[in-house]
Design an enzyme around this catalytic site. Sequence first.
Site, PDB file in Angstrom:
ATOM      1  N   GLU A 142     -60.055  34.582  55.413  1.00 45.34           N
ATOM      2  CA  GLU A 142     -59.164  34.222  54.314  1.00 45.34           C
ATOM      3  C   GLU A 142     -58.727  35.472  53.537  1.00 45.34           C
ATOM      4  O   GLU A 142     -58.820  35.535  52.316  1.00 45.34           O
ATOM      5  CB  GLU A 142     -59.815  33.178  53.399  1.00 45.34           C
ATOM      6  N   ASP A 149     -66.364  31.526  58.684  1.00 47.80           N
ATOM      7  CA  ASP A 149     -66.331  30.274  57.936  1.00 47.80           C
ATOM      8  C   ASP A 149     -65.990  29.156  58.917  1.00 47.80           C
ATOM      9  O   ASP A 149     -64.865  29.062  59.380  1.00 47.80           O
ATOM     10  CB  ASP A 149     -65.284  30.386  56.824  1.00 47.80           C
ATOM     11  N   HIS A 201     -67.110  31.809  48.165  1.00 48.62           N
ATOM     12  CA  HIS A 201     -68.129  31.972  49.202  1.00 48.62           C
ATOM     13  C   HIS A 201     -69.011  33.165  48.839  1.00 48.62           C
ATOM     14  O   HIS A 201     -68.692  33.930  47.923  1.00 48.62           O
ATOM     15  CB  HIS A 201     -67.485  32.258  50.566  1.00 48.62           C
ATOM     16  N   ASN A 236     -61.682  34.889  50.163  1.00 48.86           N
ATOM     17  CA  ASN A 236     -60.728  34.096  49.383  1.00 48.86           C
ATOM     18  C   ASN A 236     -59.682  35.005  48.730  1.00 48.86           C
ATOM     19  O   ASN A 236     -59.418  34.906  47.531  1.00 48.86           O
ATOM     20  CB  ASN A 236     -61.467  33.253  48.329  1.00 48.86           C
ATOM     21  N   ASN A 286     -66.349  25.912  58.111  1.00 49.79           N
ATOM     22  CA  ASN A 286     -65.905  24.752  57.337  1.00 49.79           C
ATOM     23  C   ASN A 286     -66.603  23.462  57.755  1.00 49.79           C
ATOM     24  O   ASN A 286     -66.026  22.371  57.691  1.00 49.79           O
ATOM     25  CB  ASN A 286     -64.372  24.593  57.408  1.00 49.79           C
TER      26      ASN A 286
END
Length: 253
Positions: free
Chosen positions: A35, A148, A245, A9, A150
């Site tokens: 990310e 990830d 995360h 992130n 999602n």
Amino acid sequence: MRVFSYNVNGIRAAISKGFLQWLETNSPDVICLQEIKATQDQIPVMEIEMLGYHHYWFPAKKKGYSGVAILSKILPDNIVYGMNNPQYDDEGRFLRADFGDISVVSVYHPSGTSGDERQDFKMEWLDFFRNYVNELRKERPQLIISGDYNICHEAIDIHDPVRNAKSSGFLPEERQWFTDFLNDGYTDSFRFLNKEPNHYSWWSYRFNAKLNNKGWRIDYHILTENLNEKITSASIMPEVNFSDHCPIVVEIK
């Protein structure tokens, strides 16, 4: 080989919180990042190199958005950026490193939480990704696809499956896609070894979600089934707090 995956992130924010010190302490052989939200010139790569890592970055064209990376103590034989599809590659979502017979992929699946348009984009991506990876297996039959996704695959992977039944990330069509994808010959390495509930990899920043362990397991190391007998451990590191995360780990012999 210990392979980590971590949606940070924002790599710069994670570094400011102590990510590099954590990386030095844990010393994964390979770590896939998602990310990253930065370009290579914005990242202290010399500090990463001093820890013994080769590093490969695939940012999105849009500033401060998406992007994946692979850091590796083992020098890869080959690096492939993207899937040769500008629609997806412009968002920096797929990066592959080949190590002998094994390929490691850092992948960041789109989120559909912002509305119908991105949910449609996500479903189109999922179909493209599945077809691309199945073709890739003909050339590179031993794959570790980390990142990830999602998507929470099963009810055990989400803290409140009833109230989230119509939430992006736990929609019936997303979960069915995951089932179909695994049935193509892939293994969810964590569930392969761990059948217990209450293991998650993402928590909302709201409502003290992490403190109360109200999370979602949306980060995975997905391996081709021909690697099953090589899996020695798979774990999640919820104590690590550089992001919303947490890192996930798989070890293969």
